[in-house]
Design a protein around this motif. Structure first.
Motif, short mmCIF file in Angstrom:
data_model
loop_
_atom_site.label_atom_id
_atom_site.label_comp_id
_atom_site.label_asym_id
_atom_site.label_seq_id
_atom_site.Cartn_x
_atom_site.Cartn_y
_atom_site.Cartn_z
N CYS A 173 17.32 7.24 -37.44
CA CYS A 173 16.01 6.96 -36.85
C CYS A 173 14.92 7.35 -37.71
CB CYS A 173 16.09 7.34 -35.44
SG CYS A 173 17.36 6.74 -34.41
N PHE B 19 18.54 2.22 -41.75
CA PHE B 19 19.25 3.05 -40.70
C PHE B 19 20.91 3.28 -40.94
CE2 PHE B 19 22.06 3.38 -37.05
CZ PHE B 19 21.06 4.25 -35.81
N LEU C 261 21.97 10.72 -36.00
CA LEU C 261 21.17 9.93 -35.44
C LEU C 261 19.75 9.99 -35.53
CD1 LEU C 261 23.15 9.10 -31.98
CD2 LEU C 261 23.07 7.71 -34.02
#
Length: 547
Positions: free
Chosen positions: A69, A205, A65
């Motif tokens: 990001c 992403f 993650l």
């Protein structure tokens, strides 16, 4: 396009085309994912709790993650700024455009490895000026390389957005009203590009979340694990029966995250991104002398190209022709023995496998891509295009496991299963390329041909094909290049004698053979360039012939 579909609504052709597309989407995407879910559910969901309790899983998820990001936050502004800068007639614009998109041709695996040869310990800059990046093998290095890999895609999407959505007359009006360049950009251009920028962020992403090669090359030596590298280690290295089930559970978790991000974005942004090309020029709203800021931007872009691609490429070439590790890459130490060691019979077979798989996948997906591009204009068929996009966002390791479970008994581990994986993964690339071109088909010319007595087939050959030729060539080349350097799915699905060239590079890198790995990387990139140049020439000739 809508007129054509309406005119042929009663024919059997559209119905048959729709059935083919639906069957292909179901077989390549839906069935493998359902089989993954069935494997987990048959165990009563016990693997979910076991995976969540495993040491390191939460850390790997946090790392994934973090990367997903950080990369869009850097790549989207950089790609958009480059598109805005190169929109102006700046010095060396053609060369700068080529340098910006060059990482698209370089596989992630090769890009990550070239950075280790350029900026790592005993690398090119360490030997030349005594400077090295100690944080390269870690999160900072992974983010940097993934940003370099993602910037070309953001740049191209921003260029398309400027070509289809920009309103130069509004920018001129803003300047005439006293607004400065920054004010006009902030109040006029960027709001028009907002859907494009949101799509870039969502796509980057998801692409970062499923990336494997760069985290494997730069993260494995320092113990920086992500979900994709953990899935790979569970499938390829672990001997426990539970490891397979755990990897399937992790893979399904990535699918859920990708779907939560991508499906709403595609359903909401997809219609807003469709726009016909405006008649006025989409060039810059102002012209004349270049400002100091613009020239500084050109210099910065040139420096970025040198640091991100130039030096790593030189370092890779130097390592591929150097006699031994740690020896300076001077002409007296050059040799071709590394290439002779790399070009054995196994590598030749891997190259042949890669070429035929990529060519076949590109040909089939060009046909399927235009099929979905036509069908998605029908009411209710938008979901078909969304599912193909979701397949692109599904991590390669997840897709490979799903296909292996669904069709492994018929195909085994080999080229047939790898081809299915390529078709499922890269369908969206062909479809998105051709969908934008289909928006600008000459409807009036089609109607004139039909009124003049031409059959639908003859009208398609004389009207559609010339108009779509550049997009068709571009879609074929994009899928071919992507399939040629794919490594995640191939590394999980190949069997003895069915290795691809990218897998050969990964195996050599994991064995620690620096010189042969560098030679294989150069070979893989050279094959990609040899395939890209004719495709680029074909696109340019088709566009010039159409003009």
């Amino acid at each position: 396009m809508r007129t054509i579909i309406a005119a042929d609504r009663r024919g059997a052709g559209p119905v048959a085309a729709a059935l083919v597309a639906v069957a292909a989407v179901a077989g390549l995407v839906v069935v493998p994912l359902l089989r993954l879910g069935r494997v987990v559910s048959e165990n009563g969901g016990a693997s979910v709790g076991r995976v969540l309790r495993q040491p390191g899983v939460a850390t790997a998820a946090a790392h994934s993650l973090l990367l997903a990001c950080a990369v869009p936050l850097l790549a989207v502004p950089l790609g958009t700024a480059m598109a805005l800068l190169l929109r102006r007639p700046v010095p060396g614009r053609t060369a700068l455009r080529l340098l910006v998109v060059l990482p698209l041709v370089i596989p992630q695996l090769v890009l990550g490895y070239s950075w280790t040869q350029a900026y790592g310990r005993a690398g090119f800059t360490d030997q030349l000026v005594g400077i090295r990046w100690d944080g390269l093998h870690g999160p900072a290095g992974i983010v940097a390389v993934l940003v370099v890999d993602a910037v070309p895609l953001c740049y191209l999407l921003s260029c398309v957005g400027l070509a289809t959505r920009a309103q130069p007359q509004l920018e001129r009006a803003a300047h005439a009203s006293g607004a400065g360049s920054w004010t006009a950009l902030r109040s006029v251009t960027l709001p028009l590009l907002a859907p494009v920028l949101a799509a870039e962020a969502a796509l980057t992403f998801v692409a970062t979340l499923e990336s494997f090669a760069v985290p494997q090359v730069l993260g494995a030596p320092s113990g920086f694990a992500t979900l994709t590298t953990r899935i790979y280690s569970d499938l390829a290295l672990a001997a426990s029966p539970d490891a397979f089930l755990d990897s399937v559970t992790l893979a399904l978790g990535l699918v859920v995250v990708a779907a939560v991000i991508l499906l709403p974005a595609d359903l909401v942004l997809g219609p807003r991104l469709r726009a016909e090309r405006t008649r006025q020029s989409a060039g810059p709203a102002t012209a004349g002398r270049l400002s100091g800021g613009t020239l500084a931007g050109v210099a910065g872009l040139a420096g970025y190209a040198v640091l991100s691609v130039g030096l790593p490429t030189l370092a890779l070439l130097g390592a591929s022709v150097t006699r031994a590790i740690g020896v300076r890459a001077t002409p007296s130490n050059w040799t071709l023995d590394n290439f002779r060691a790399a070009l054995d019979s196994a590598t030749a077979g891997a190259l042949w496998n890669s070429l035929r798989l990529a060519a076949l996948a590109a040909t089939l997906l060009t046909v399927l891509g235009i099929l979905v591009a036509v069908l998605e204009r029908r009411r209710g068929a938008r979901l078909l295009a969304t599912v193909t996009t979701l397949a692109f966002a599904v991590p390669g390791s997840t897709l490979a496991v799903g296909l292996l479970i669904a069709y492994g008994r018929w195909f085994g581990a080999g080229l047939g299963l790898i081809l299915l994986a390529y078709l499922a993964k890269f369908w969206a690339l062909a479809h998105r390329t051709l969908s934008g071109a289909a928006d600008r088909l000459p409807h009036g010319e089609w109607q004139a041909a039909r009124v003049s007595g031409a059959t639908p087939a003859h009208a398609a050959r004389s009207v559609w094909l010339p108009a779509m030729a550049p997009a068709l060539a571009g879609a074929w080349a994009l899928v071919f290049i992507s399939a040629l350097h794919e490594v995640t799915m191939s590394s999980l699905l190949y069997s003895y004698g069915n290795q691809t060239l990218a897998v050969a590079v990964l195996d050599s890198q994991q064995l620690g053979d620096v010189r042969v790995t560098a030679a294989l990387c150069v070979l893989l990139t050279g094959v990609l360039l040899a395939a890209l140049v004719p495709a680029w020439v074909a696109v340019r000739l088709a566009g010039a012939r159409r003009a």
